[in-house]
Design a protein around this motif. Structure first.
Motif, mmCIF file in Angstrom:
data_model
loop_
_atom_site.group_PDB
_atom_site.id
_atom_site.type_symbol
_atom_site.label_atom_id
_atom_site.label_comp_id
_atom_site.label_asym_id
_atom_site.label_seq_id
_atom_site.Cartn_x
_atom_site.Cartn_y
_atom_site.Cartn_z
ATOM 1 N N GLU A 1 85.263 76.569 36.862
ATOM 2 C CA GLU A 1 84.354 75.868 35.961
ATOM 3 C C GLU A 1 83.652 76.908 35.091
ATOM 4 N N GLU A 2 83.474 76.578 33.836
ATOM 5 C CA GLU A 2 82.693 77.402 32.923
ATOM 6 C C GLU A 2 81.619 76.502 32.329
ATOM 7 N N VAL A 3 80.390 76.996 32.280
ATOM 8 C CA VAL A 3 79.267 76.181 31.814
ATOM 9 C C VAL A 3 78.587 76.885 30.648
ATOM 10 N N ARG A 4 78.303 76.100 29.603
ATOM 11 C CA ARG A 4 77.619 76.613 28.411
ATOM 12 C C ARG A 4 76.382 75.769 28.122
ATOM 13 N N GLU A 5 75.387 76.421 27.602
ATOM 14 C CA GLU A 5 74.152 75.730 27.260
ATOM 15 C C GLU A 5 74.384 74.683 26.168
ATOM 16 N N ARG A 6 73.765 73.535 26.362
ATOM 17 C CA ARG A 6 73.788 72.483 25.350
ATOM 18 C C ARG A 6 72.419 71.790 25.306
ATOM 19 N N ALA A 7 71.359 72.574 25.544
ATOM 20 C CA ALA A 7 70.002 72.036 25.479
ATOM 21 C C ALA A 7 69.605 71.831 24.018
ATOM 22 N N ASP A 8 68.709 70.892 23.829
ATOM 23 C CA ASP A 8 68.121 70.699 22.501
ATOM 24 C C ASP A 8 66.648 70.360 22.687
ATOM 25 N N LYS A 9 65.977 69.976 21.618
ATOM 26 C CA LYS A 9 64.539 69.752 21.730
ATOM 27 C C LYS A 9 64.188 68.534 22.586
ATOM 28 N N THR A 10 65.173 67.723 22.930
ATOM 29 C CA THR A 10 64.898 66.558 23.778
ATOM 30 C C THR A 10 65.044 66.870 25.266
ATOM 31 N N GLY A 11 65.651 68.000 25.610
ATOM 32 C CA GLY A 11 65.773 68.323 27.024
ATOM 33 C C GLY A 11 66.854 69.336 27.323
ATOM 34 N N ARG A 12 66.978 69.635 28.621
ATOM 35 C CA ARG A 12 67.972 70.604 29.083
ATOM 36 C C ARG A 12 69.325 69.925 29.231
ATOM 37 N N GLY A 13 70.358 70.708 29.023
ATOM 38 C CA GLY A 13 71.695 70.172 29.182
ATOM 39 C C GLY A 13 72.723 71.273 29.190
ATOM 40 N N ALA A 14 73.952 70.902 29.547
ATOM 41 C CA ALA A 14 75.024 71.885 29.619
ATOM 42 C C ALA A 14 76.369 71.205 29.401
ATOM 43 N N LEU A 15 77.314 71.996 28.911
ATOM 44 C CA LEU A 15 78.699 71.569 28.783
ATOM 45 C C LEU A 15 79.473 72.254 29.898
#
Length: 136
Positions: free
Chosen positions: A50-64
């Motif tokens: 698995e590889e995880v990349r940041e996908r946060a924005d001003k609405t909250g934390r997230g990842a791809l």
């Protein structure tokens, strides 16, 4: 970024595959995080890297999360492995998985690679999926 939903995603993917009747008819319970020691079935599924990349924005934390599910067979030819790979793809592509942590925004098939390994005696199909998760 949050890596926090990674274990929850893996558990949900495993449950989705383990509960799929088509895949169950093809591989039974031979779905592994890591193949057990000793002899393996002629056809099995293995949850892979698995590889995880940041996908946060001003609405909250997230990842791809980009992860691989492998179909491995010792049988001659790719026919059985391809049937199992189709079942894996059908079970996961756009699946509405419920996670113990985070919210699955999307889960999509990305690519596949079929090849011979171990001096050509084993056939392996690696299916790659992309899961976007909001970790609120």
């Amino acid at each position: 970024m949050s890596y926090g939903a990674s274990a929850a995603l893996q558990a949900a993917v495993y449950q989705q595959l383990a509960n799929d009747p088509v895949l169950g008819a093809l591989v039974g319970a031979a779905i592994y995080d890591a193949p057990p020691p000793g002899p393996l079935p002629d056809l099995y599924i293995s949850l892979g890297p698995e590889e995880v990349r940041e996908r946060a924005d001003k609405t909250g934390r997230g990842a791809l999360h980009v992860f691989t599910v492998s179909v491995v067979t010792a049988a001659a030819g790719f026919s059985g492995a391809k049937a199992a790979a189709v079942a894996v793809s059908d079970a996961l592509d756009n699946a509405g998985l419920v996670l113990a942590r985070g919210v699955l925004v999307s889960l999509n098939f990305d690519r596949a690679r079929a090849r011979r390994v171990e001096d050509g005696d084993v056939r392996r199909i690696d299916l790659t999926f992309r899961a976007r998760i909001d970790d609120q």
